[in-house]
Scaffold this motif. Structure first.
Motif, PDB file in Angstrom:
ATOM      1  N   GLY A  21       0.829  -1.210   0.000  1.00  0.00           N
ATOM      2  CA  GLY A  21       0.000   0.000   0.000  1.00  0.00           C
ATOM      3  C   GLY A  21       0.857   1.252   0.000  1.00  0.00           C
ATOM      4  O   GLY A  21       0.594   2.203  -0.739  1.00  0.00           O
ATOM      5  N   ALA A  22       1.918   1.244   0.834  1.00  0.00           N
ATOM      6  CA  ALA A  22       2.796   2.411   0.905  1.00  0.00           C
ATOM      7  C   ALA A  22       3.507   2.627  -0.431  1.00  0.00           C
ATOM      8  O   ALA A  22       3.612   3.775  -0.907  1.00  0.00           O
ATOM      9  CB  ALA A  22       3.804   2.243   2.035  1.00  0.00           C
ATOM     10  N   GLU A  25       1.014   4.147  -2.746  1.00  0.00           N
ATOM     11  CA  GLU A  25       0.765   5.559  -2.430  1.00  0.00           C
ATOM     12  C   GLU A  25       1.928   6.432  -2.889  1.00  0.00           C
ATOM     13  O   GLU A  25       1.736   7.566  -3.314  1.00  0.00           O
ATOM     14  CB  GLU A  25       0.534   5.738  -0.929  1.00  0.00           C
ATOM     15  N   LEU A  26       3.162   5.890  -2.777  1.00  0.00           N
ATOM     16  CA  LEU A  26       4.334   6.668  -3.200  1.00  0.00           C
ATOM     17  C   LEU A  26       4.363   6.852  -4.708  1.00  0.00           C
ATOM     18  O   LEU A  26       4.777   7.900  -5.206  1.00  0.00           O
ATOM     19  CB  LEU A  26       5.622   5.999  -2.712  1.00  0.00           C
ATOM     20  N   LYS A  88     -16.140   7.396   5.888  1.00  0.00           N
ATOM     21  CA  LYS A  88     -15.585   8.640   5.342  1.00  0.00           C
ATOM     22  C   LYS A  88     -16.539   9.224   4.294  1.00  0.00           C
ATOM     23  O   LYS A  88     -16.788  10.424   4.270  1.00  0.00           O
ATOM     24  CB  LYS A  88     -14.200   8.352   4.744  1.00  0.00           C
ATOM     25  N   LYS A 225     -14.580  18.454  -5.935  1.00  0.00           N
ATOM     26  CA  LYS A 225     -14.308  17.242  -5.178  1.00  0.00           C
ATOM     27  C   LYS A 225     -15.390  16.921  -4.137  1.00  0.00           C
ATOM     28  O   LYS A 225     -15.917  15.809  -4.089  1.00  0.00           O
ATOM     29  CB  LYS A 225     -12.948  17.362  -4.488  1.00  0.00           C
TER      30      LYS A 225
ATOM     31  N   VAL B  33      -1.344   4.776   7.879  1.00  0.00           N
ATOM     32  CA  VAL B  33      -0.043   4.753   7.195  1.00  0.00           C
ATOM     33  C   VAL B  33      -0.205   5.283   5.770  1.00  0.00           C
ATOM     34  O   VAL B  33       0.538   6.157   5.315  1.00  0.00           O
ATOM     35  CB  VAL B  33       0.549   3.321   7.174  1.00  0.00           C
ATOM     36  N   MET B  34      -1.229   4.777   5.051  1.00  0.00           N
ATOM     37  CA  MET B  34      -1.465   5.218   3.668  1.00  0.00           C
ATOM     38  C   MET B  34      -1.725   6.724   3.624  1.00  0.00           C
ATOM     39  O   MET B  34      -1.226   7.434   2.769  1.00  0.00           O
ATOM     40  CB  MET B  34      -2.686   4.507   3.075  1.00  0.00           C
ATOM     41  N   VAL B  37       1.572   8.510   4.065  1.00  0.00           N
ATOM     42  CA  VAL B  37       2.550   8.317   2.987  1.00  0.00           C
ATOM     43  C   VAL B  37       2.104   9.002   1.696  1.00  0.00           C
ATOM     44  O   VAL B  37       2.861   9.745   1.087  1.00  0.00           O
ATOM     45  CB  VAL B  37       2.778   6.805   2.726  1.00  0.00           C
ATOM     46  N   GLY B  38       0.845   8.745   1.279  1.00  0.00           N
ATOM     47  CA  GLY B  38       0.379   9.235  -0.019  1.00  0.00           C
ATOM     48  C   GLY B  38       0.002  10.703  -0.012  1.00  0.00           C
ATOM     49  O   GLY B  38       0.754  11.553  -0.490  1.00  0.00           O
ATOM     50  N   ASN B 103      -7.991  10.982   3.838  1.00  0.00           N
ATOM     51  CA  ASN B 103      -8.194  10.960   2.390  1.00  0.00           C
ATOM     52  C   ASN B 103      -8.941   9.691   1.998  1.00  0.00           C
ATOM     53  O   ASN B 103      -8.562   8.585   2.400  1.00  0.00           O
ATOM     54  CB  ASN B 103      -6.836  11.035   1.703  1.00  0.00           C
ATOM     55  N   ALA B 106      -6.902   7.044   0.123  1.00  0.00           N
ATOM     56  CA  ALA B 106      -5.920   6.361   0.967  1.00  0.00           C
ATOM     57  C   ALA B 106      -6.584   5.220   1.738  1.00  0.00           C
ATOM     58  O   ALA B 106      -5.950   4.215   2.047  1.00  0.00           O
ATOM     59  CB  ALA B 106      -5.275   7.352   1.928  1.00  0.00           C
TER      60      ALA B 106
END
Lengths: 276, 162
Positions: A21-22, A25-26, A88, A225, B33-34, B37-38, B103, B106
């Motif tokens: 996932g990280a 995301e990067l 969310k 958005k 974490v996401m 990071v993102g 987000n 994310a």
């Protein structure tokens, strides 16, 4: 704390999700320009592909770190992992309640637009590809869980209709996020439609389809958005409420009648010939 | 691998709340974490936002378990999120502000990673067995459903002149 111990025993799975996932995301959102518009690649797509590549069922050679135990545990975790995401989305609907009410009629009636699958997919399946009764299960709906339940109830999943709905279900599960990211990117960059209409249509499928769809939309139209998220979320909630009934009482009867009136006649003729 | 699997059950599923509460903490930490990071949202802000999201989810699950009538958990969670952020709800401004530090994309990233790990042998077999015809039909199903919804929504919005 048995629950905690159970989850900690799955450390491989959670660790792999965090790392992949990280990385996803990067990499971030990437745009692929095409003639008519652009296709957006989202971190959630990379995460899915990378995880699939580590899955022993997809890539038997790599099945060392992630084992069948983790695969079995991952399935119920999707349901849990999508819950905060849904929460969310809920928090984007509340503040936009006036927008939602103003768009109320469109929001309600666009659920009927889901019948568009019959217009496009049914002719191709029956006349283009000469499919049999599989076409009924395959084309009456977007084939998420409530629709599986309808077909299971009426025909069982082992019937031809069941094969049809399962096929589309699995394709949706494996590629749905990609298809929705592409659809939303292209529709949005075509710049013909009201972004609110595009947003409402994002709510027709599963949570991850909605994520891919709204992700692409908000990237193309960042100024809207908040509105996009609220309308998609409201439409998705509505789909939970109406999807089952629309499928059961409208879409499936239409597809059955269409099939019986057209291709079904041939089926009966062939059956009679065989008997004779 | 079914994120709406709960919706499929007609009768109220017996949700193990402690089990869900613990698993949700892990899932929310992964999401945090996401989120850091993102979208590069400061960890402290994201943490408070995630606590708010966690609480909304748990209230939704409590309602799924104990409300006098049954709705799928995703519907309850969504409704709690809406009610908590309506302009008329006391304190909603604070909740909206905190939730903005989380987000939505994310949060979807880990869900899809779990989904990638959850692909079962049977699903690969169904996909192979169904072949290109069903794949083609599936693409038109998605296109038709999406385009149909867009067209109807567009039409109504124009008629409304809104």
């Amino acid at each position: 704390m048995n629950a905690l111990r159970g989850q900690l025993e799955l450390w491989r799975l959670h660790l792999a999700v965090i790392v992949l996932g990280a990385i996803a995301e990067l990499i971030g959102i990437q745009k692929i320009p095409l003639g008519i518009g652009a296709i957006l690649l989202l971190p959630l797509l990379y995460a899915f592909v990378m995880a699939a590549l580590m899955n022993p069922n997809v890539m038997p050679k790599f099945g060392k770190f992630i084992r069948q135990k983790e695969v079995a545990a991952a399935s119920p975790l999707i349901v849990i992992a999508i819950m905060p995401f849904i929460a969310k989305f809920g928090t984007t609907i509340g503040p936009a309640i006036e927008t939602i009410i103003a768009a109320g009629p469109a929001l309600l009636l666009q659920e009927l637009g889901n019948l568009g699958t019959i217009v496009l997919a049914f002719p191709l399946a029956v006349w283009g590809l000469k499919m049999g009764r599989e076409a009924i299960g395959a084309t009456f709906s977007i084939a998420r869980e409530p629709n599986l339940a309808i077909i299971a109830d009426r025909y069982t999943l082992k019937s031809p209709e069941g094969t049809g709905v399962m096929g589309v279900y699995v394709i949706g599960t494996l590629f749905g996020t990609f298809i929705f990211a592409i659809l939303a990117s292209l529709f949005a960059s075509a710049d013909i439609f009201d972004p609110r209409a595009l947003a409402m249509a994002c709510g027709i499928g599963s949570g991850s389809m909605m994520a891919a769809c709204t992700g692409a939309l908000t990237e193309v139209i960042p100024s809207m958005k908040d509105e996009i998220l609220a309308l998609a979320g409201a439409s998705n909630l509505l789909t939970y409420a109406t999807g089952l009934y629309a499928g059961l009482f409208i879409a499936l009867p239409i597809v059955e009648k269409l099939y019986n009136a057209t291709a079904g006649k041939n089926d009966i003729a062939t059956a009679n010939k065989k008997e004779a | 691998m079914s994120e709406n699997a709960i919706a499929m059950e007609r009768t109220r599923p017996n949700i193990d709340l402690t089990d869900h509460a613990v698993t949700l903490v892990i899932v929310c930490l992964v999401g945090l974490v996401m989120n850091t990071v993102g979208p590069a949202i400061p960890l402290a802000d994201g943490f408070v936002g995630m606590v708010v999201i966690y609480l909304i989810t748990m209230v939704g699950l409590l309602l799924t378990r104990f409300a006098p009538f049954y709705l799928p958990s995703v519907a309850w969670i969504s409704l709690v999120g809406i009610l908590a952020t309506l302009p008329w709800t006391p304190g909603s401004e604070w909740i909206v502000e905190q939730a903005k530090s989380v987000n939505f994309l994310a949060l979807a990233t880990p869900a899809l990673a779990y989904a990638g790990f959850a692909i079962a042998k049977k699903e690969i077999e169904v996909a192979k067995h169904s072949g290109w015809k069903l794949a083609l039909v599936a693409c038109l199903v998605f296109l038709g459903t999406y385009a149909g919804s867009v067209l109807v929504a567009e039409l109504i919005l124009r008629l409304q002149g809104a």
